[in-house]
Design a protein around this motif. Structure first.
Motif, short mmCIF file in Angstrom:
data_model
loop_
_atom_site.label_atom_id
_atom_site.label_comp_id
_atom_site.label_asym_id
_atom_site.label_seq_id
_atom_site.Cartn_x
_atom_site.Cartn_y
_atom_site.Cartn_z
N ILE A 119 0.87 -1.18 0.00
CA ILE A 119 0.00 0.00 0.00
C ILE A 119 0.90 1.22 0.00
N SER A 120 0.69 2.09 -0.97
CA SER A 120 1.56 3.24 -0.99
C SER A 120 0.84 4.38 -0.28
N GLY A 121 1.45 4.81 0.81
CA GLY A 121 0.81 5.87 1.60
C GLY A 121 1.68 6.24 2.77
N ARG A 122 1.22 7.23 3.51
CA ARG A 122 1.95 7.66 4.70
C ARG A 122 1.67 6.67 5.83
N GLU A 123 2.65 6.51 6.72
CA GLU A 123 2.45 5.62 7.87
C GLU A 123 2.08 6.45 9.08
N GLU A 141 0.19 6.57 12.93
CA GLU A 141 -0.06 5.70 14.09
C GLU A 141 -0.88 6.43 15.15
N GLU A 197 3.42 10.23 12.82
CA GLU A 197 3.77 9.75 11.48
C GLU A 197 5.23 9.32 11.46
N PHE A 230 11.69 0.18 3.32
CA PHE A 230 10.49 0.45 4.11
C PHE A 230 10.95 0.66 5.55
N ASP A 279 -1.59 1.05 13.88
CA ASP A 279 -0.83 1.62 12.76
C ASP A 279 -1.66 1.60 11.48
N PHE A 295 -2.11 3.05 7.19
CA PHE A 295 -1.61 3.70 5.99
C PHE A 295 -2.65 4.74 5.59
N THR A 315 -3.47 6.84 2.30
CA THR A 315 -3.07 6.97 0.89
C THR A 315 -3.26 8.41 0.41
N ASN A 347 -2.93 -1.13 9.21
CA ASN A 347 -1.82 -2.05 8.96
C ASN A 347 -1.74 -3.07 10.08
#
Ligand SMILES: Nc1ncnc2c1ncn2[C@@H]1O[C@H](COP(=O)(O)OP(=O)(O)O)[C@@H](O)[C@H]1O
Ligand SMILES: [Mg+2]
Length: 374
Positions: A235-239, A241, A260, A269, A318, A320, A322, A330
């Protein structure tokens, strides 16, 4: 409970180390907690679990437990053994030292299991403590076990209506019976995929795979840590929490400001090195710069995830986020990284709860709770 007239302080057994690959991380956490516990209020009994599972009485000294480049702290399995009670009729810890008669440490009021990963964060220690009717910080058996297992966790979260990404499970039997078929089952996922041990943490055993030719090696690498493997679509996105604390009494769970993780350089990663060793390569931003409505939605989802598996005490959820504003869960950690520079304490600091206050709060929640089925 101990006799409070003769022992006014709360007796806390800090349990750390353990058999999982996150042994060193757990030691580092213990160093911080040992340092932060208010000794005017708590009597602390440090209990280490060596890598072979042997319980020992550890030194009340944070120094040898710190983690850094070139130093992976480890519990010394040669120290005096600590025997934990296995029955609810005798809740005293006993120390056995070679050539000495057994010595009792008395009853503890609460155990703080600072353990990450299998045989610690996964319900096993929690089960042992439940058998002995001993109170402990954090989630009980079921929530710990469910959240440790990334496949189980997704099932429970999805059932609670939370969004989880596409994934495939490869069990030990699947892999031994027909690895080709197991790999073919991944074909429905878009590359890259993330191949993970179902029950691990700290990114240990995880590979990012962008070509099917690398899948087999990645599954084998994950299987070193757990014969059960989860393969997830990338998944492409910001992490992003969120910290969760159980509510007192019948109150709802409380959520923290968001954080973040931004991995700056040199890492595919958020891998082990980025998490613990390469301080400059990862930035933890608290609070995260997220639009207010999205932040509110994420916090609500974090609380829902906490309740879904019946978590207690604390958890870090946590996500993601997008580019088009979609939020995906996650994972949920029932014993998140807990040094003062870890995300969970930092998010609570941003919410107005300091590190020592957070420790007090977790111990208070554990003491409030009844033992047995809850
Ligand atoms: N499906 C995914 N898509 C994109 N990145 C992922 C995905 N799964 C994991 N990652 C990356 O790998 C890191 C570790 O994975 P995670 O599932 O959080 O395992 P752990 O329990 O070891 O922390 C994440 O923080 C993220 O950087
Ligand atoms: Mg993670």
């Amino acid at each position: 409970m101990s006799d409070r007239t003769s022992t006014p302080k709360t007796r806390v057994a800090l349990v750390f180390g353990g058999r999982s690959s996150e042994h060193a991380v757990s030691c580092a956490t213990a160093a911080s907690v040992l340092e932060a516990l208010d000794r005017t209020r708590y009597e602390v009994i440090p209990v280490g679990i060596a890598k072979d599972g042997h319980w020992v009485l550890a030194a009340d000294d944070p120094e040898p437990l710190r983690l850094g480049r070139g130093h992976e702290p480890e519990v010394d399995g040669g120290s005096a053994s600590v025997v934990v009670p296995t029955s609810a009729t005798d809740r005293t810890l006993v120390v056995h030292e070679a050539g000495e008669p057994p010595r009792t440490l008395g009853e503890v009021d609460v155990v703080f299991p600072l353990l990450h990963g299998p045989f610690g964060e996964d319900g096993t220690i929690q089960g042992l403590l439940d058998l002995a009717d001993v109170r402990y910080v954090g989630s009980g058996v079921t929530a710990s076990a469910v959240m440790m297992d990334k496949a189980m966790m997704k099932t429970v979260l999805a059932a609670a209506g939370l969004p989880v990404g596409p994934y495939v499970v490869i069990t030990d039997r699947d892999w031994r019976r027909d690895p080709e078929a197991a790999m073919a089952s991944v074909g429905g996922l878009r590359l890259p995929v993330f191949v993970k041990p179902a029950r691990a943490g700290s990114s240990i055993g995880i590979s990012r795979v962008s070509s099917m030719a690398d899948l087999e090696a990645a599954v084998e690498a994950a299987r070193v840590h757990d014969p059960k493997v989860v393969v997830e679509q990338g998944i492409s996105g910001r992490e992003i929490e969120c910290g969760v604390l159980e509510g007192h009494g019948t109150d709802a769970a409380r959520t923290s400001e968001l954080g973040e993780c931004v991995v700056v350089a040199n890492h595919d990663f958020y891998d082990f090195d980025a998490k613990y060793l390469a301080d400059d390569d990862v930035r933890l931003m608290t609070p995260a710069d997220v639009p207010a409505a999205t932040a509110a939605r994420i916090r609500e989802m974090a609380a829902t995830a906490f309740e879904a598996a019946g978590c207690e005490g604390l958890a870090r959820v946590d996500f993601f986020l997008t580019d088009d504003g979609e939020v995906v869960v996650n994972e949920v950690n029932t014993m998140p990284g807990f040094t003062p520079s870890s995300m969970f304490p930092r998010m609570w600091a941003a919410t107005g709860v300091s590190y020592p206050e957070l420790i007090d709060e977790l111990i208070a929640l554990a003491l409030e709770r009844r033992t047995g089925l809850r």
